[in-house]
Enzyme design. Structure first.
Site, PDB file in Angstrom:
ATOM      1  N   GLY A 100      -5.108  15.674  -4.629  1.00  0.00           N
ATOM      2  CA  GLY A 100      -5.734  16.272  -5.810  1.00  0.00           C
ATOM      3  C   GLY A 100      -5.077  15.853  -7.109  1.00  0.00           C
ATOM      4  O   GLY A 100      -4.331  14.872  -7.152  1.00  0.00           O
ATOM      5  N   LEU A 136      -6.792  14.653  -9.537  1.00  0.00           N
ATOM      6  CA  LEU A 136      -7.392  13.319  -9.413  1.00  0.00           C
ATOM      7  C   LEU A 136      -7.385  12.554 -10.730  1.00  0.00           C
ATOM      8  O   LEU A 136      -7.554  13.132 -11.800  1.00  0.00           O
ATOM      9  CB  LEU A 136      -8.835  13.446  -8.911  1.00  0.00           C
ATOM     10  CG  LEU A 136      -9.002  14.145  -7.549  1.00  0.00           C
ATOM     11  CD1 LEU A 136     -10.477  14.197  -7.172  1.00  0.00           C
ATOM     12  CD2 LEU A 136      -8.202  13.442  -6.459  1.00  0.00           C
ATOM     13  N   GLY A 174      -7.181   6.263 -10.433  1.00  0.00           N
ATOM     14  CA  GLY A 174      -6.704   5.593  -9.218  1.00  0.00           C
ATOM     15  C   GLY A 174      -7.433   6.139  -8.001  1.00  0.00           C
ATOM     16  O   GLY A 174      -7.992   5.393  -7.183  1.00  0.00           O
ATOM     17  N   HIS A 175      -7.467   7.471  -7.885  1.00  0.00           N
ATOM     18  CA  HIS A 175      -8.176   8.099  -6.762  1.00  0.00           C
ATOM     19  C   HIS A 175      -9.658   7.721  -6.796  1.00  0.00           C
ATOM     20  O   HIS A 175     -10.262   7.429  -5.769  1.00  0.00           O
ATOM     21  CB  HIS A 175      -8.078   9.626  -6.845  1.00  0.00           C
ATOM     22  CG  HIS A 175      -6.686  10.171  -6.757  1.00  0.00           C
ATOM     23  ND1 HIS A 175      -6.081  10.821  -7.808  1.00  0.00           N
ATOM     24  CD2 HIS A 175      -5.793  10.184  -5.748  1.00  0.00           C
ATOM     25  CE1 HIS A 175      -4.875  11.219  -7.446  1.00  0.00           C
ATOM     26  NE2 HIS A 175      -4.664  10.848  -6.201  1.00  0.00           N
ATOM     27  N   GLN A 209       5.101  16.904   3.754  1.00  0.00           N
ATOM     28  CA  GLN A 209       5.550  15.582   3.296  1.00  0.00           C
ATOM     29  C   GLN A 209       6.423  15.650   2.052  1.00  0.00           C
ATOM     30  O   GLN A 209       6.815  14.623   1.513  1.00  0.00           O
ATOM     31  CB  GLN A 209       4.364  14.643   3.080  1.00  0.00           C
ATOM     32  CG  GLN A 209       3.511  14.927   1.864  1.00  0.00           C
ATOM     33  CD  GLN A 209       2.281  14.031   1.839  1.00  0.00           C
ATOM     34  OE1 GLN A 209       1.398  14.149   2.671  1.00  0.00           O
ATOM     35  NE2 GLN A 209       2.240  13.112   0.883  1.00  0.00           N
ATOM     36  N   GLY A 222      -4.192   3.619  -1.598  1.00  0.00           N
ATOM     37  CA  GLY A 222      -3.706   2.867  -2.751  1.00  0.00           C
ATOM     38  C   GLY A 222      -2.476   2.042  -2.418  1.00  0.00           C
ATOM     39  O   GLY A 222      -1.530   2.536  -1.803  1.00  0.00           O
TER      40      GLY A 222
HETATM   41  P1  AMP Z   1      -2.031  11.145  -3.695  1.00  0.00           P
HETATM   42  O1  AMP Z   1      -3.022  12.122  -4.194  1.00  0.00           O
HETATM   43  O2  AMP Z   1      -0.934  10.840  -4.665  1.00  0.00           O
HETATM   44  O3  AMP Z   1      -1.546  11.467  -2.304  1.00  0.00           O
HETATM   45  O4  AMP Z   1      -2.805   9.773  -3.557  1.00  0.00           O
HETATM   46  C1  AMP Z   1      -3.975   9.669  -2.793  1.00  0.00           C
HETATM   47  C2  AMP Z   1      -4.334   8.221  -2.656  1.00  0.00           C
HETATM   48  O5  AMP Z   1      -4.558   7.659  -3.947  1.00  0.00           O
HETATM   49  C3  AMP Z   1      -3.208   7.396  -2.005  1.00  0.00           C
HETATM   50  O6  AMP Z   1      -3.781   6.463  -1.106  1.00  0.00           O
HETATM   51  C4  AMP Z   1      -2.583   6.724  -3.188  1.00  0.00           C
HETATM   52  O7  AMP Z   1      -1.935   5.506  -2.875  1.00  0.00           O
HETATM   53  C5  AMP Z   1      -3.792   6.481  -4.075  1.00  0.00           C
HETATM   54  N1  AMP Z   1      -3.376   6.258  -5.463  1.00  0.00           N
HETATM   55  C6  AMP Z   1      -2.500   6.993  -6.175  1.00  0.00           C
HETATM   56  N2  AMP Z   1      -2.307   6.452  -7.392  1.00  0.00           N
HETATM   57  C7  AMP Z   1      -3.101   5.350  -7.453  1.00  0.00           C
HETATM   58  C8  AMP Z   1      -3.358   4.361  -8.451  1.00  0.00           C
HETATM   59  N3  AMP Z   1      -2.751   4.390  -9.635  1.00  0.00           N
HETATM   60  N4  AMP Z   1      -4.239   3.372  -8.159  1.00  0.00           N
HETATM   61  C9  AMP Z   1      -4.862   3.326  -6.957  1.00  0.00           C
HETATM   62  N5  AMP Z   1      -4.667   4.229  -5.971  1.00  0.00           N
HETATM   63  C10 AMP Z   1      -3.796   5.224  -6.210  1.00  0.00           C
END
Ligand code: AMP
Length: 287
Positions: free
Chosen positions: A31, A33, A36-37, A61, A149
């Site tokens: 979340g 968001l 990137g997400h 985690q 990501g």
């Molecule tokens: P998180 O919510 O931080 O667990 O991230 C969820 C997904 O979004 C993971 O696969 C991350 O690697 C991806 N993600 C986070 N930041 C970015 C970004 N700046 N660009 C692309 N994907 C991202």
């Protein structure tokens, strides 16, 4: 967009989808968001018939309880963003739903070197928490494709290793890092940075691009040492690591023989006590 809170509900919904031979893309997130997400969701929408995003701040985690408590939670805003993007399904289960037997019950999946170096070394237990929650999510959703990501580079390698063994029918797709226009990698944790800390945080991406732009001209270890100097004598930033590694295994590279198309730069640093990471491939090699 359908919002689903329970595993039984998502299983029922997906049974119908599969009976129509539709492909399912899945984007797991915690979340808060950002673009990137949303770029992962777009990749899923291009490739799959149905796209599911999950939002679950996974307690197992977090190796630092304070980081868990302070992790931004913005569900209403996230729902609006996903609705605007025409996401098909949002799965946002409770902790009780995902951990019916309590938080102590965790997977213990052998990850070898991936758990011993860099993030594995600095965040003890983190990747077992990641595979524990993904095991439960993959069983509930049984996606065809999972979009992750590249910014969390080591996590992608961990998930590929684990899913190859336990979920061989799921394909893990690694997607490029979305950055702000000044280079800072987008991250939910950036929300916690003050304006001044955000300026300091730019050093992470600057160090990576500095090395990438110069690495051909000099001895790479010398350039890395030069880049590390950007983190000295600044009270609000502590570098944890800045390394160049083999992008398939994360093994250390021997500079005499390293294969040029196999190198990745990885960095982690605390800025005002907020832990940030970034990654840059020396040569693009996306899925
Ligand atoms: P998180 O919510 O931080 O667990 O991230 C969820 C997904 O979004 C993971 O696969 C991350 O690697 C991806 N993600 C986070 N930041 C970015 C970004 N700046 N660009 C692309 N994907 C991202």
């Amino acid at each position: 967009m359908k919002i689903v809170y329970q595993i039984s509900e998502i299983k029922d919904l997906l049974m119908q989808v599969r009976s129509q031979n539709k492909t399912v893309g899945f984007v797991p997130t915690m979340g808060a968001l950002h673009e990137g997400h949303l770029s992962l969701l777009e990749r899923s929408q291009e490739k799959c018939d149905i796209s599911i995003v999950s939002i679950f701040v996974n307690p197992t985690q977090f190796n630092d309880p304070n980081d868990f408590l302070k992790y931004p939670k913005l569900l209403e805003q996230d729902i609006e963003l996903l609705e605007n993007k025409k996401c098909d399904v949002l799965f946002c289960p409770s902790v009780e739903e995902m951990y019916p037997n309590g938080l102590e019950e965790r997977l213990n999946f052998p990850l070898g070197l991936l758990e011993e170096v860099l993030e594995g070394e600095k965040r003890k237990g983190h990747y077992q928490g990641v595979v524990t929650i993904l095991d439960a999510l993959f069983k509930a959703i049984q996606p065809d494709f999972v979009f992750m990501g590249q910014k969390d580079f080591q996590q992608v390698l961990v998930v590929k290793t684990f899913s190859k063994e336990l979920f061989p029918n799921i394909q893990i797709i690694s997607c490029p890092t979305e950055r702000d226009s000044d280079g800072l990698a987008k991250s939910s944790r950036n929300l916690r940075l003050s304006a001044e800390a955000r300026q300091t945080a730019l050093r992470l991406s600057q160090a990576l691009f500095y090395i990438k732009n110069k690495f051909d001209q000099q001895n790479p270890s010398k350039i890395i040492e030069e880049a590390k100097k950007m983190f000295l004598e600044h009270p609000n930033v502590q570098l944890e690591y800045l390394e160049m590694r083999d992008s398939n295994t994360l093994e250390a590279l021997s500079y005499e023989t390293w294969p040029k198309n196999n190198a990745v730069l990885l960095i982690a640093a605390f800025v005002d006590s907020i832990r940030l990471i970034d990654v840059l491939l020396l040569f693009e090699e996306l899925d």
